[in-house]
Design a protein around this motif. Sequence first.
Motif, mmCIF file in Angstrom:
data_model
loop_
_atom_site.group_PDB
_atom_site.id
_atom_site.type_symbol
_atom_site.label_atom_id
_atom_site.label_comp_id
_atom_site.label_asym_id
_atom_site.label_seq_id
_atom_site.Cartn_x
_atom_site.Cartn_y
_atom_site.Cartn_z
ATOM 1 N N UNK A 153 25.997 -13.613 -11.530
ATOM 2 C CA UNK A 153 27.094 -12.231 -11.001
ATOM 3 C C UNK A 153 28.157 -12.411 -11.765
ATOM 4 N N UNK A 154 27.957 -12.901 -12.936
ATOM 5 C CA UNK A 154 29.118 -13.018 -14.079
ATOM 6 C C UNK A 154 29.074 -11.646 -14.863
ATOM 7 N N UNK A 155 29.991 -11.065 -15.348
ATOM 8 C CA UNK A 155 29.908 -9.945 -16.317
ATOM 9 C C UNK A 155 30.122 -10.517 -17.658
ATOM 10 N N UNK A 156 29.109 -10.175 -18.354
ATOM 11 C CA UNK A 156 28.964 -10.819 -19.806
ATOM 12 C C UNK A 156 29.121 -9.347 -20.750
ATOM 13 N N UNK A 157 29.980 -9.623 -21.516
ATOM 14 C CA UNK A 157 30.164 -8.430 -22.482
ATOM 15 C C UNK A 157 30.555 -8.853 -24.148
ATOM 16 N N UNK A 172 38.401 -4.316 -34.859
ATOM 17 C CA UNK A 172 38.558 -3.319 -33.771
ATOM 18 C C UNK A 172 38.576 -2.008 -33.900
ATOM 19 N N UNK A 173 37.627 -1.677 -34.835
ATOM 20 C CA UNK A 173 37.678 0.064 -35.447
ATOM 21 C C UNK A 173 36.299 0.473 -34.830
ATOM 22 N N UNK A 174 35.449 -0.436 -34.476
ATOM 23 C CA UNK A 174 33.839 0.159 -34.281
ATOM 24 C C UNK A 174 33.263 -0.200 -33.215
ATOM 25 N N UNK A 175 32.858 -1.605 -33.040
ATOM 26 C CA UNK A 175 32.378 -2.263 -31.563
ATOM 27 C C UNK A 175 33.236 -2.423 -30.671
ATOM 28 N N UNK A 176 34.578 -2.420 -30.727
ATOM 29 C CA UNK A 176 35.699 -2.638 -29.870
ATOM 30 C C UNK A 176 35.888 -1.268 -29.180
ATOM 31 N N UNK A 177 35.966 -0.248 -29.685
ATOM 32 C CA UNK A 177 36.115 1.250 -29.043
ATOM 33 C C UNK A 177 34.927 1.568 -28.007
ATOM 34 N N UNK A 178 34.014 0.854 -28.846
ATOM 35 C CA UNK A 178 32.417 1.318 -27.842
ATOM 36 C C UNK A 178 32.528 0.353 -26.662
ATOM 37 N N UNK A 179 33.030 -0.760 -26.730
ATOM 38 C CA UNK A 179 32.926 -1.580 -25.555
ATOM 39 C C UNK A 179 34.150 -1.205 -24.676
ATOM 40 N N UNK A 180 35.271 -0.699 -25.075
ATOM 41 C CA UNK A 180 36.220 0.099 -24.430
ATOM 42 C C UNK A 180 35.783 1.085 -23.270
#
Length: 200
Positions: free
Chosen positions: A62-66, A76-84
């Motif tokens: 029950x842990x959130x893994x991201x 932080x210009x590609x994958x980071x905004x996707x995760x956001x």
Amino acid sequence: MDFLTIENEVESEYRIQRSRFIGFLFPIKNQDDFYNKYCNIKKIYFDSTHIAFAYRLIDKGNNIVEHYSDDGEPAKTAGYPLLYILKQKKLIQAGTLVVRYFGGIKLGTGGLSKAYSTTLINALNSVELMIFQKRIDIKAITVNDKQYKLVEICKKLNANNLRIEYLEDRTIIYFTIAESNLEILKNKLNFDRDIEINII
């Protein structure tokens, strides 16, 4: 907090300043699911410039893994905004990949973030979001004449991934149900001693 999820994979495409962005949004059960998809996309788009990604899931504890990857784009210009966006939409058990073919014109950090975000948003606009229900895998062992009763109950509980193995003196049935339906399953079986239920 209620999480949302998706059932189907969707694709999208976005073009700007001769760069082409191809997005994929898809359901996952675990990290292996995600990386299998990632490896397949890398093989198909082997000539791409970047493949950024992000995923979010709840593990068996029950842990959130991201996790996310910019894959060589500025930090932080590609994958980071996707995760956001996945977090903003409260999406879980979902992964996204965005393939980029560089068009020769630099977009700048703001332009990159917007392009990757727009690609995912376009995919989200074409998929149905639903309330997430944690699902569990079940292995049921029963005598052969009880298998039909169990299969009927599974159908009523919207079980999926149903798989049946017939042995000489018993039947093994594998299926997946919402965790919230486990007690309902047991009650419907009336704790039948001829049917053994195991969480796997």
